[in-house]
Design a protein around this motif. Structure first.
Motif, PDB file in Angstrom:
ATOM      1  N   ILE A 150       0.871  -1.178   0.000  1.00  0.00           N
ATOM      2  CA  ILE A 150       0.000   0.000   0.000  1.00  0.00           C
ATOM      3  C   ILE A 150       0.904   1.223   0.000  1.00  0.00           C
ATOM      4  O   ILE A 150       1.779   1.367   0.871  1.00  0.00           O
ATOM      5  CB  ILE A 150      -0.942   0.008   1.211  1.00  0.00           C
ATOM      6  N   ALA A 151       0.721   2.086  -0.982  1.00  0.00           N
ATOM      7  CA  ALA A 151       1.607   3.239  -1.177  1.00  0.00           C
ATOM      8  C   ALA A 151       1.610   4.156   0.039  1.00  0.00           C
ATOM      9  O   ALA A 151       0.551   4.580   0.519  1.00  0.00           O
ATOM     10  CB  ALA A 151       1.174   4.026  -2.411  1.00  0.00           C
ATOM     11  N   LYS A 152       2.804   4.399   0.557  1.00  0.00           N
ATOM     12  CA  LYS A 152       3.026   5.294   1.703  1.00  0.00           C
ATOM     13  C   LYS A 152       2.227   4.877   2.929  1.00  0.00           C
ATOM     14  O   LYS A 152       2.107   5.640   3.884  1.00  0.00           O
ATOM     15  CB  LYS A 152       2.715   6.740   1.322  1.00  0.00           C
ATOM     16  N   GLY A 195      10.438   0.243   2.835  1.00  0.00           N
ATOM     17  CA  GLY A 195      10.814   1.567   2.352  1.00  0.00           C
ATOM     18  C   GLY A 195       9.734   2.568   2.731  1.00  0.00           C
ATOM     19  O   GLY A 195       9.367   2.682   3.904  1.00  0.00           O
ATOM     20  N   ALA A 196       9.189   3.260   1.725  1.00  0.00           N
ATOM     21  CA  ALA A 196       8.152   4.267   1.983  1.00  0.00           C
ATOM     22  C   ALA A 196       6.751   3.672   1.977  1.00  0.00           C
ATOM     23  O   ALA A 196       5.763   4.410   2.067  1.00  0.00           O
ATOM     24  CB  ALA A 196       8.237   5.366   0.925  1.00  0.00           C
ATOM     25  N   ASN A 197       6.654   2.351   1.911  1.00  0.00           N
ATOM     26  CA  ASN A 197       5.347   1.701   1.756  1.00  0.00           C
ATOM     27  C   ASN A 197       5.081   0.681   2.863  1.00  0.00           C
ATOM     28  O   ASN A 197       5.972   0.323   3.634  1.00  0.00           O
ATOM     29  CB  ASN A 197       5.275   1.009   0.389  1.00  0.00           C
ATOM     30  N   THR A 198       3.834   0.216   2.891  1.00  0.00           N
ATOM     31  CA  THR A 198       3.434  -0.865   3.790  1.00  0.00           C
ATOM     32  C   THR A 198       3.363  -2.163   2.997  1.00  0.00           C
ATOM     33  O   THR A 198       2.797  -2.199   1.903  1.00  0.00           O
ATOM     34  CB  THR A 198       2.068  -0.570   4.425  1.00  0.00           C
ATOM     35  N   TYR A 242      -6.369   6.801   6.999  1.00  0.00           N
ATOM     36  CA  TYR A 242      -5.694   5.869   7.906  1.00  0.00           C
ATOM     37  C   TYR A 242      -4.220   5.781   7.529  1.00  0.00           C
ATOM     38  O   TYR A 242      -3.869   5.798   6.347  1.00  0.00           O
ATOM     39  CB  TYR A 242      -6.335   4.480   7.828  1.00  0.00           C
ATOM     40  N   GLN A 243      -3.369   5.686   8.546  1.00  0.00           N
ATOM     41  CA  GLN A 243      -1.933   5.548   8.354  1.00  0.00           C
ATOM     42  C   GLN A 243      -1.468   4.218   8.936  1.00  0.00           C
ATOM     43  O   GLN A 243      -1.712   3.928  10.112  1.00  0.00           O
ATOM     44  CB  GLN A 243      -1.165   6.687   9.010  1.00  0.00           C
ATOM     45  N   LEU A 244      -0.800   3.422   8.114  1.00  0.00           N
ATOM     46  CA  LEU A 244      -0.283   2.120   8.521  1.00  0.00           C
ATOM     47  C   LEU A 244       1.222   2.203   8.742  1.00  0.00           C
ATOM     48  O   LEU A 244       1.877   3.117   8.244  1.00  0.00           O
ATOM     49  CB  LEU A 244      -0.580   1.086   7.435  1.00  0.00           C
ATOM     50  N   PRO A 245       1.801   1.248   9.467  1.00  0.00           N
ATOM     51  CA  PRO A 245       3.262   1.230   9.630  1.00  0.00           C
ATOM     52  C   PRO A 245       3.958   1.065   8.282  1.00  0.00           C
ATOM     53  O   PRO A 245       3.456   0.367   7.388  1.00  0.00           O
ATOM     54  CB  PRO A 245       3.512   0.007  10.525  1.00  0.00           C
ATOM     55  N   LEU A 246       5.110   1.702   8.132  1.00  0.00           N
ATOM     56  CA  LEU A 246       5.913   1.585   6.916  1.00  0.00           C
ATOM     57  C   LEU A 246       7.010   0.556   7.168  1.00  0.00           C
ATOM     58  O   LEU A 246       7.896   0.771   7.993  1.00  0.00           O
ATOM     59  CB  LEU A 246       6.513   2.939   6.537  1.00  0.00           C
ATOM     60  N   ASN A 247       6.945  -0.561   6.470  1.00  0.00           N
ATOM     61  CA  ASN A 247       7.931  -1.626   6.686  1.00  0.00           C
ATOM     62  C   ASN A 247       8.586  -2.088   5.398  1.00  0.00           C
ATOM     63  O   ASN A 247       9.262  -3.116   5.376  1.00  0.00           O
ATOM     64  CB  ASN A 247       7.271  -2.821   7.394  1.00  0.00           C
ATOM     65  N   THR A 260       0.232  -5.432 -14.023  1.00  0.00           N
ATOM     66  CA  THR A 260       0.271  -4.060 -13.516  1.00  0.00           C
ATOM     67  C   THR A 260       1.727  -3.636 -13.315  1.00  0.00           C
ATOM     68  O   THR A 260       2.363  -4.027 -12.324  1.00  0.00           O
ATOM     69  CB  THR A 260      -0.505  -3.939 -12.191  1.00  0.00           C
ATOM     70  N   PRO A 261       2.287  -2.845 -14.247  1.00  0.00           N
ATOM     71  CA  PRO A 261       3.661  -2.364 -14.075  1.00  0.00           C
ATOM     72  C   PRO A 261       3.775  -1.497 -12.826  1.00  0.00           C
ATOM     73  O   PRO A 261       2.782  -0.939 -12.340  1.00  0.00           O
ATOM     74  CB  PRO A 261       3.919  -1.552 -15.347  1.00  0.00           C
ATOM     75  N   VAL A 262       5.008  -1.380 -12.304  1.00  0.00           N
ATOM     76  CA  VAL A 262       5.232  -0.703 -11.034  1.00  0.00           C
ATOM     77  C   VAL A 262       6.247   0.430 -11.185  1.00  0.00           C
ATOM     78  O   VAL A 262       7.023   0.477 -12.143  1.00  0.00           O
ATOM     79  CB  VAL A 262       5.735  -1.697  -9.963  1.00  0.00           C
ATOM     80  N   ASP A 263       6.208   1.332 -10.188  1.00  0.00           N
ATOM     81  CA  ASP A 263       7.220   2.386 -10.138  1.00  0.00           C
ATOM     82  C   ASP A 263       8.453   1.867  -9.414  1.00  0.00           C
ATOM     83  O   ASP A 263       8.534   0.669  -9.085  1.00  0.00           O
ATOM     84  CB  ASP A 263       6.650   3.655  -9.498  1.00  0.00           C
ATOM     85  N   ASP A 264       9.405   2.745  -9.134  1.00  0.00           N
ATOM     86  CA  ASP A 264      10.656   2.252  -8.545  1.00  0.00           C
ATOM     87  C   ASP A 264      10.534   1.883  -7.075  1.00  0.00           C
ATOM     88  O   ASP A 264      11.513   1.439  -6.470  1.00  0.00           O
ATOM     89  CB  ASP A 264      11.788   3.263  -8.751  1.00  0.00           C
ATOM     90  N   THR A 265       9.333   2.033  -6.479  1.00  0.00           N
ATOM     91  CA  THR A 265       9.092   1.526  -5.119  1.00  0.00           C
ATOM     92  C   THR A 265       8.180   0.306  -5.142  1.00  0.00           C
ATOM     93  O   THR A 265       7.694  -0.131  -4.104  1.00  0.00           O
ATOM     94  CB  THR A 265       8.489   2.610  -4.210  1.00  0.00           C
ATOM     95  N   LEU A 266       7.939  -0.246  -6.337  1.00  0.00           N
ATOM     96  CA  LEU A 266       7.131  -1.445  -6.557  1.00  0.00           C
ATOM     97  C   LEU A 266       5.647  -1.235  -6.296  1.00  0.00           C
ATOM     98  O   LEU A 266       4.910  -2.187  -6.027  1.00  0.00           O
ATOM     99  CB  LEU A 266       7.672  -2.625  -5.721  1.00  0.00           C
TER     100      LEU A 266
END
Length: 380
Positions: A106-108, A125-128, A118-123, A231-237
């Motif tokens: 989940i992005a960021k 990089g910048a994502n969950t 809602y904010q989830l823990p980031l585990n 589904t192609p991804v960005d550099d954070t997958l």
């Protein structure tokens, strides 16, 4: 010896009863060890009539082993993992675990539901990733049922409190592993919530149909998927939102291909970003009521075949790209890149932030359901 007269059965009836007993799949409940804090962990072993067996741990509702015969009759464990419970606790690799509350990224770590953010823990990089680090894979599930019979099964349950890891709603989750004598392991997920929430449950086994720890790894396995897009991804997958056609690319598995053929093709930017395959495929039939064919994985040498069926719209293909030789797995095997393949049926990654993806929202009174099947056989 049972006599027909003593129990009022004819010979034909005795033969039928004996056959049903012989063909019955069995379930055995065992102790499996303890966690660091002394919490006991159990295991249930399901055995079928065709040489297929599965061992499931209550820690993470984890598929610890899946044993299948080959063309020569010899059996092999086809999932990566560890021999002991403590290794699953000490190394959060997700190997074989039940993933929740939300499989994949989940992005960021942010999403909005019903106008509330809602904010989830980031585990990651910048994502969950896979729930945020303290997800269903880190919990000891309770065994509610163990059965032998036409299908041997175990059902495990888990209560996730409202607000756990930032997710709304108290969620009661259940996973049932069922093994039949034909060699099919069905994994059924259900969950109910007290508030609107997001759910995306799957199993995160890494497979090698040649047998875990085999010297050649898993990249000579042949894969087929009925997916005309991914589904192609960005550099954070994180998915870009596009569903890109697979035709003419290394992502085309509509006909059987050896995984190694595309894994190291650096001409495709998506392979470079993912360090191999770490991508969601849009299965052509989408979300369904009954499990549909999603993938076929075969080791040509042994003849072992696994077909993956599911009710979900997406399938994440991951080729163990972050296994770097530092992980000591079963039987002292050192796990390296390409030693296992994850085929994870699920909703699309980051679906809560991408409205045109199939929704992952679950509401009170409308339980979540996902059924996946691992159908094992032997190619001639």
């Amino acid at each position: 010896m049972i006599k027909a007269r003593s129990i009022g059965l004819g010979i034909a009836a005795i033969v039928a009863v004996s056959a049903s007993i012989a063909d019955a799949a069995t379930a055995e409940r065992l102790t499996a060890g303890t966690l660091r804090d002394g919490t006991p962990v159990e295991a249930v072993v399901l055995r079928g009539d065709k040489g297929v067996s599965a061992r499931i741990l209550t820690y993470g509702a984890t598929l610890q082993s899946l044993v299948a015969p080959g063309r020569d009759g010899l059996t092999a464990d086809v999932v990566l993992g560890f021999d002991d419970v403590r290794s699953y606790e000490e190394k959060q690799t997700f190997l074989g675990a039940t993933i929740g509350r939300y499989a994949n990224r989940i992005a960021k770590g942010r999403f909005t539901l019903g106008g509330q953010s809602y904010q989830l823990p980031l585990n990651n990089g910048a994502n969950t990733l896979h729930g945020g680090g303290q997800g269903f894979d880190r919990s000891v599930w309770s065994i509610s049922s163990v059965k032998s019979g036409a299908q041997a099964s175990v059902t495990m349950t888990l209560l996730s409190p409202d607000g756990a890891s930032g997710y709304p709603g108290e969620v009661t989750a259940s996973v049932t592993y069922s093994l039949d004598d034909a060699g099919s392991l069905t994994i059924s997920f259900t969950a109910a919530t007290t508030k609107p929430t997001i759910l995306n449950l799957t199993n995160h086994a890494l497979f090698n149909m040649a047998g875990e720890g085999s010297a050649e790894g898993a990249m000579m396995n042949r894969l087929t998927m009925p997916a005309s897009g991914y589904t192609p991804v960005d550099d954070t997958l994180i998915p870009t939102g596009e569903i890109r056609p697979v035709a003419g690319t290394v992502f085309d598995f509509t006909k059987a291909r050896v995984l190694a053929d595309g894994l190291r093709d650096g001409h495709d930017a998506q392979i470079r970003i993912g360090r191999g395959y770490d991508h969601n495929f849009a299965i052509d039939r989408g979300l369904t009521i009954a499990p549909k064919m999603m993938a076929r994985l075969e080791d040509p040498s042994s003849g072992r075949v696994m077909e993956v069926l599911s009710t979900e719209p997406g399938l994440q293909l991951y080729t163990g790209n972050f296994l770097d030789g530092t992980l000591l797995g079963k039987h002292g095997h050192v796990y390296r890149m390409g030693d296992g393949i994850a085929l994870e049926p699920q909703k699309f990654p980051d679906a809560p932030n991408q409205p045109h993806f199939v929704s992952a929202r679950v509401d009170p009174g409308k339980p979540y359901r996902h059924v996946m099947v691992l159908r094992l056989s032997v190619a001639k």
